[in-house]
Motif scaffolding. Structure first.
Motif, PDB file in Angstrom:
ATOM      1  N   ASP A  63     -14.704  32.465  62.595  1.00 50.18           N
ATOM      2  CA  ASP A  63     -13.637  33.473  62.592  1.00 50.18           C
ATOM      3  C   ASP A  63     -12.443  32.950  63.393  1.00 50.18           C
ATOM      4  O   ASP A  63     -12.455  31.817  63.886  1.00 50.18           O
ATOM      5  CB  ASP A  63     -14.151  34.829  63.124  1.00 50.18           C
ATOM      6  N   LYS A  64     -11.417  33.758  63.519  1.00 55.47           N
ATOM      7  CA  LYS A  64     -10.178  33.325  64.183  1.00 55.47           C
ATOM      8  C   LYS A  64     -10.384  32.975  65.651  1.00 55.47           C
ATOM      9  O   LYS A  64      -9.599  32.240  66.236  1.00 55.47           O
ATOM     10  CB  LYS A  64      -9.112  34.412  64.046  1.00 55.47           C
ATOM     11  N   ASN A  65     -11.441  33.500  66.254  1.00 51.78           N
ATOM     12  CA  ASN A  65     -11.730  33.209  67.664  1.00 51.78           C
ATOM     13  C   ASN A  65     -12.669  32.020  67.838  1.00 51.78           C
ATOM     14  O   ASN A  65     -13.058  31.693  68.956  1.00 51.78           O
ATOM     15  CB  ASN A  65     -12.332  34.445  68.339  1.00 51.78           C
ATOM     16  N   GLY A  66     -13.067  31.411  66.724  1.00 46.67           N
ATOM     17  CA  GLY A  66     -13.956  30.254  66.781  1.00 46.67           C
ATOM     18  C   GLY A  66     -15.431  30.589  66.778  1.00 46.67           C
ATOM     19  O   GLY A  66     -16.274  29.694  66.911  1.00 46.67           O
ATOM     20  N   ALA A  67     -15.755  31.876  66.619  1.00 42.87           N
ATOM     21  CA  ALA A  67     -17.169  32.278  66.554  1.00 42.87           C
ATOM     22  C   ALA A  67     -17.717  32.021  65.150  1.00 42.87           C
ATOM     23  O   ALA A  67     -17.019  32.199  64.151  1.00 42.87           O
ATOM     24  CB  ALA A  67     -17.311  33.759  66.908  1.00 42.87           C
ATOM     25  N   LEU A 110     -23.275  28.231  54.735  1.00 38.85           N
ATOM     26  CA  LEU A 110     -23.547  27.016  55.507  1.00 38.85           C
ATOM     27  C   LEU A 110     -24.069  27.322  56.902  1.00 38.85           C
ATOM     28  O   LEU A 110     -24.646  26.453  57.551  1.00 38.85           O
ATOM     29  CB  LEU A 110     -22.296  26.134  55.607  1.00 38.85           C
ATOM     30  N   ASN A 111     -23.874  28.554  57.358  1.00 36.96           N
ATOM     31  CA  ASN A 111     -24.344  28.951  58.689  1.00 36.96           C
ATOM     32  C   ASN A 111     -25.685  29.679  58.652  1.00 36.96           C
ATOM     33  O   ASN A 111     -26.159  30.130  59.685  1.00 36.96           O
ATOM     34  CB  ASN A 111     -23.300  29.844  59.366  1.00 36.96           C
ATOM     35  N   GLN A 112     -26.268  29.802  57.477  1.00 37.89           N
ATOM     36  CA  GLN A 112     -27.544  30.499  57.348  1.00 37.89           C
ATOM     37  C   GLN A 112     -28.692  29.497  57.417  1.00 37.89           C
ATOM     38  O   GLN A 112     -28.752  28.562  56.623  1.00 37.89           O
ATOM     39  CB  GLN A 112     -27.581  31.298  56.041  1.00 37.89           C
ATOM     40  N   GLU A 113     -29.588  29.700  58.363  1.00 40.48           N
ATOM     41  CA  GLU A 113     -30.672  28.744  58.615  1.00 40.48           C
ATOM     42  C   GLU A 113     -31.589  28.525  57.412  1.00 40.48           C
ATOM     43  O   GLU A 113     -32.199  27.463  57.289  1.00 40.48           O
ATOM     44  CB  GLU A 113     -31.508  29.202  59.811  1.00 40.48           C
ATOM     45  N   LYS A 114     -31.682  29.506  56.534  1.00 45.69           N
ATOM     46  CA  LYS A 114     -32.605  29.352  55.407  1.00 45.69           C
ATOM     47  C   LYS A 114     -32.131  28.301  54.412  1.00 45.69           C
ATOM     48  O   LYS A 114     -32.918  27.806  53.610  1.00 45.69           O
ATOM     49  CB  LYS A 114     -32.839  30.694  54.702  1.00 45.69           C
ATOM     50  N   TYR A 115     -30.841  27.946  54.446  1.00 43.73           N
ATOM     51  CA  TYR A 115     -30.307  26.948  53.525  1.00 43.73           C
ATOM     52  C   TYR A 115     -29.985  25.653  54.258  1.00 43.73           C
ATOM     53  O   TYR A 115     -29.404  25.665  55.340  1.00 43.73           O
ATOM     54  CB  TYR A 115     -29.039  27.454  52.849  1.00 43.73           C
ATOM     55  N   SER A 116     -30.364  24.552  53.633  1.00 42.69           N
ATOM     56  CA  SER A 116     -30.036  23.234  54.171  1.00 42.69           C
ATOM     57  C   SER A 116     -30.094  22.239  53.020  1.00 42.69           C
ATOM     58  O   SER A 116     -30.515  22.575  51.913  1.00 42.69           O
ATOM     59  CB  SER A 116     -31.029  22.838  55.264  1.00 42.69           C
TER      60      SER A 116
END
Length: 195
Positions: A49-53, A60-66
């Protein structure tokens, strides 16, 4: 470049159409001329997000996918011709991008950087996206020599096209100069025959 013959990997489903190169790597990160570090900012405005979170809703941030295979919606890589988009994808760790259509300039940039764009039919793409979402551990095989993409343990399989010259380069790990050097003896024979 690294040689590419066959890759077996899980995939990441990015079910968004018309992903342009500014979404792949935003323009504000194009100041460097070295390929290193671009992967850190891949899909930056979607991953954070705009604050870098971290945006936990982004795939791409979901652990179930790689995996080393990105399966994206239609018309991937449209927009500007920046080669940095291919650099960012490779820098993040992708070896293959699957879509039902690629922008021509992006496709060329990808191939020049050892990233294989696999263009499939819309029906195959839809089935593959659904299969990955149902089973994130499904293993996808991309066989460059045979030009076939398939999902292990299923009947889902399709052939794909690639320029024969680029196929030779990827299989041997050549860039354009490496290819010319591999033909050096033939070039010398030809030149000598012209004297």
């Amino acid at each position: 470049m690294e040689k590419f013959t066959t890759l077996v990997s899980t995939g990441i489903p990015l079910e968004i159409e018309n992903i342009d190169t500014d979404q792949i790597i935003p323009a504000r990160f194009l100041k460097a001329t070295d390929k290193k570090g671009f992967g850190n900012n891949l899909f930056r405005d979607w991953r954070f997000d705009k604050n870098g979170a971290m945006n936990l809703d982004f795939v791409l941030n979901q652990e179930k996918y790689s995996g080393k295979i990105l399966v994206a919606g239609d018309n991937f890589g449209c927009g500007s011709s920046r080669e940095h988009a291919a650099w960012a994808l490779v820098g993040y760790g992708f070896k293959v991008i699957v879509s039902s259509f690629f922008a021509d300039i992006f496709k060329g940039n990808a191939l020049n950087n050892g990233l294989l764009p696999v263009q499939v039919s819309p029906n195959f793409l839809s089935e593959l996206l659904g299969l990955i979402k149902d089973n994130p551990k499904a293993e996808i095989e991309v066989n460059l020599k045979e030009q076939i993409i398939s999902v292990e343990g299923t009947t889902l399989s399709e052939s794909f096209d690639i320029d024969p010259y680029k196929k030779t380069c990827m299989i041997n790990g050549y860039d354009d100069i490496d290819y010319l050097l591999s033909r050096k003896e033939n070039i010398i024979k030809y030149e000598n025959a012209q004297i």
